[in-house]
Design a protein around this motif. Structure first.
Motif, PDB file in Angstrom:
ATOM      1  N   ASN A 116      89.144 111.482 -11.881  1.00 24.34           N
ATOM      2  CA  ASN A 116      87.715 111.187 -11.769  1.00 24.34           C
ATOM      3  C   ASN A 116      87.473 109.998 -10.843  1.00 24.34           C
ATOM      4  O   ASN A 116      88.235 109.032 -10.845  1.00 24.34           O
ATOM      5  CB  ASN A 116      87.127 110.876 -13.147  1.00 24.34           C
ATOM      6  N   ALA A 118      84.080 107.535  -9.434  1.00 23.41           N
ATOM      7  CA  ALA A 118      82.688 107.233  -9.755  1.00 23.41           C
ATOM      8  C   ALA A 118      81.871 106.737  -8.566  1.00 23.41           C
ATOM      9  O   ALA A 118      80.720 106.338  -8.730  1.00 23.41           O
ATOM     10  CB  ALA A 118      82.636 106.199 -10.882  1.00 23.41           C
ATOM     11  N   SER A 146      74.910 117.011 -10.142  1.00 24.18           N
ATOM     12  CA  SER A 146      75.372 115.693  -9.686  1.00 24.18           C
ATOM     13  C   SER A 146      76.886 115.585  -9.604  1.00 24.18           C
ATOM     14  O   SER A 146      77.426 114.518  -9.330  1.00 24.18           O
ATOM     15  CB  SER A 146      74.857 114.606 -10.644  1.00 24.18           C
ATOM     16  N   VAL A 147      77.580 116.701  -9.828  1.00 26.47           N
ATOM     17  CA  VAL A 147      79.047 116.682  -9.854  1.00 26.47           C
ATOM     18  C   VAL A 147      79.604 117.387  -8.615  1.00 26.47           C
ATOM     19  O   VAL A 147      79.254 118.531  -8.327  1.00 26.47           O
ATOM     20  CB  VAL A 147      79.592 117.365 -11.124  1.00 26.47           C
ATOM     21  N   GLU A 149      83.240 118.489  -6.769  1.00 30.07           N
ATOM     22  CA  GLU A 149      84.654 118.705  -7.072  1.00 30.07           C
ATOM     23  C   GLU A 149      85.396 119.170  -5.825  1.00 30.07           C
ATOM     24  O   GLU A 149      84.882 120.003  -5.073  1.00 30.07           O
ATOM     25  CB  GLU A 149      84.818 119.749  -8.184  1.00 30.07           C
ATOM     26  N   GLU A 186      81.174 112.127 -10.192  1.00 30.31           N
ATOM     27  CA  GLU A 186      79.902 112.174 -10.904  1.00 30.31           C
ATOM     28  C   GLU A 186      78.993 111.146 -10.245  1.00 30.31           C
ATOM     29  O   GLU A 186      79.141 109.936 -10.446  1.00 30.31           O
ATOM     30  CB  GLU A 186      80.116 111.859 -12.391  1.00 30.31           C
ATOM     31  N   SER A 187      78.051 111.630  -9.438  1.00 28.44           N
ATOM     32  CA  SER A 187      77.227 110.734  -8.631  1.00 28.44           C
ATOM     33  C   SER A 187      76.294 109.862  -9.464  1.00 28.44           C
ATOM     34  O   SER A 187      75.812 108.834  -8.994  1.00 28.44           O
ATOM     35  CB  SER A 187      76.418 111.544  -7.618  1.00 28.44           C
ATOM     36  N   ARG A 188      76.038 110.275 -10.703  1.00 26.19           N
ATOM     37  CA  ARG A 188      75.153 109.491 -11.561  1.00 26.19           C
ATOM     38  C   ARG A 188      75.898 108.422 -12.357  1.00 26.19           C
ATOM     39  O   ARG A 188      75.283 107.655 -13.091  1.00 26.19           O
ATOM     40  CB  ARG A 188      74.396 110.417 -12.514  1.00 26.19           C
ATOM     41  N   ALA A 189      77.211 108.361 -12.190  1.00 23.31           N
ATOM     42  CA  ALA A 189      77.994 107.360 -12.913  1.00 23.31           C
ATOM     43  C   ALA A 189      77.655 105.968 -12.392  1.00 23.31           C
ATOM     44  O   ALA A 189      77.454 105.763 -11.190  1.00 23.31           O
ATOM     45  CB  ALA A 189      79.480 107.629 -12.747  1.00 23.31           C
TER      46      ALA A 189
END
Length: 374
Positions: A116, A118, A146-147, A149, A186-189
């Motif tokens: 992952n 961030a 927002s993910v 991969e 995860e762009s919102r992380a």
């Protein structure tokens, strides 16, 4: 020039060539008469339950449902059922993962590792680090909400022989069944998992080992990699926080293994044995087989395990640390399996004694996802 090691690559290619040779003869009777040796008895329906019973603190999350697959060799299944007789063990079907000859005796394989990230710039730096530093290829990618991969590796992941693969024209890099490193953004992380330039976060993951014909240290540094040491081989912390070890050598698939630090190797070994893993001969990428600094032998009292002789494995190695802290960037070791009986483990995640997640995905689910994300 280095020669491929005999323990893994030779057997893999020999099986593949033999199977393709039989098919090229047009001998359906030959193919039907061939019975692959049975594997170690990987039973997803029973081992997951036993593991959960024995490890109540493990985080398990069952999502979706698993599916049955027809037996690919009814003769083998029937013979095995007769051999078991009235024993208490369930009959083990020859439910091979995919149709590749080298996985013919495997009901599960380690397909890769999920990492992952961030931060978008860090995500791009990780891709650049792998591609320019170690010659990884972008195999497939997907964006959902927002993910984002990306799967990287050294050849097709499909569990069948690609249509454009030809012996002896095509290289092994065109063959199927390659492992992959999955990067997830995860762009919102809002909380960073790792800051470029720091030491690796956590200490449960010693390194992901790759054996490649060559690597570029300057490109690793340019992408944000932190060199730990580079004498004989290279140990480097990637821009995502995943430690990598690079060895100049030749292997069927350059993604060789994940080394996991363990306070109690026996406990970790018992955990993986319940999942169907078996202690295997340690894989080498150089003819010296652990006698030089270019590819050292594994630490004393360490154990190399895998569910198949033809996939990457896990090196369980002892550590002097009194406490193991999980690397927050490393999400899971990914297992693709073929359900036998009334199993229901698709999407389940277990946690090994060192804090490494082990995620299960059925062959049907993996194959469908792999096709739509190429």
């Amino acid at each position: 020039q280095l020669s491929p090691p005999l323990n893994r690559s030779s057997s893999l290619m020999m099986k593949s060539c033999l199977a393709l040779f039989c098919l090229s003869l047009g001998g359906s009777q030959i193919a039907q008469g061939f019975v692959a040796p049975q594997n170690n008895g990987f039973r997803i329906s029973t081992t997951i339950k036993n593991t959960l019973d024995d490890n109540s603190e493990d985080d398990a999350n069952a999502e979706g449902s698993s599916t049955r697959r027809s037996l690919i060799n009814s003769a083998a299944a029937a013979s095995l059922s007769l051999a078991l007789g009235s024993s208490n063990y369930l009959p083990v079907a020859n439910a091979a993962v995919g149709t590749l000859p080298e996985f013919g005796d495997s009901e599960a394989i380690i397909q890769g590792l999920t990492v992952n990230v961030a931060d978008k710039s860090q995500f791009d730096a990780m891709v650049e680090f792998l591609v320019n530093g170690f010659d990884f290829q972008i195999l497939r990618q997907r964006i959902r909400d927002s993910v984002e991969e990306i799967w990287l590796g050294y050849g097709p992941e499909q569990l069948s022989i690609p249509g454009d693969f030809e012996i002896p024209v095509s290289s092994f890099g065109k063959y199927g069944g390659h492992m992959s490193l999955k990067l997830v953004l995860e762009s919102r992380a809002t909380k960073p998992l790792y800051r470029i330039g720091d030491d690796a976060p956590g200490n449960n993951i010693a390194f992901l080992q790759v054996g490649v014909p060559g690597y570029r240290i300057s490109q690793m540094v340019a992408a944000g990699g932190k060199i730990v040491d580079a004498y004989g081989l290279i140990n480097v912390v990637s821009p995502s926080g995943l430690p990598l070890r690079g060895i100049v050598g030749i292997t069927p698939d350059p993604i060789m293994l994940v080394a996991v630090n363990c306070i109690d190797v026996k406990q970790s070994k018992a955990f993986y044995e319940k999942l169907g893993f078996v202690e295997q001969e340690y894989p080498y990428s150089r003819p010296s087989k652990g006698t030089t600094l270019f590819e050292p032998a594994p630490p004393p009292k360490s154990v190399y395990m895998a569910p198949s002789t033809s996939c990457m494995g896990v090196l369980l190695q002892p550590t002097k640390s009194k406490k193991i802290t999980p690397n927050p960037a490393v999400e899971s070791l990914n297992i693709v399996y073929n359900p036998t009986g009334d199993s229901d483990g698709d999407g389940m995640v277990l946690t090994d004694p060192s804090g490494l997640g082990v995620r299960f995905m059925s062959e049907k689910t993996f194959t469908a996802e792999e096709k739509i994300t190429r």
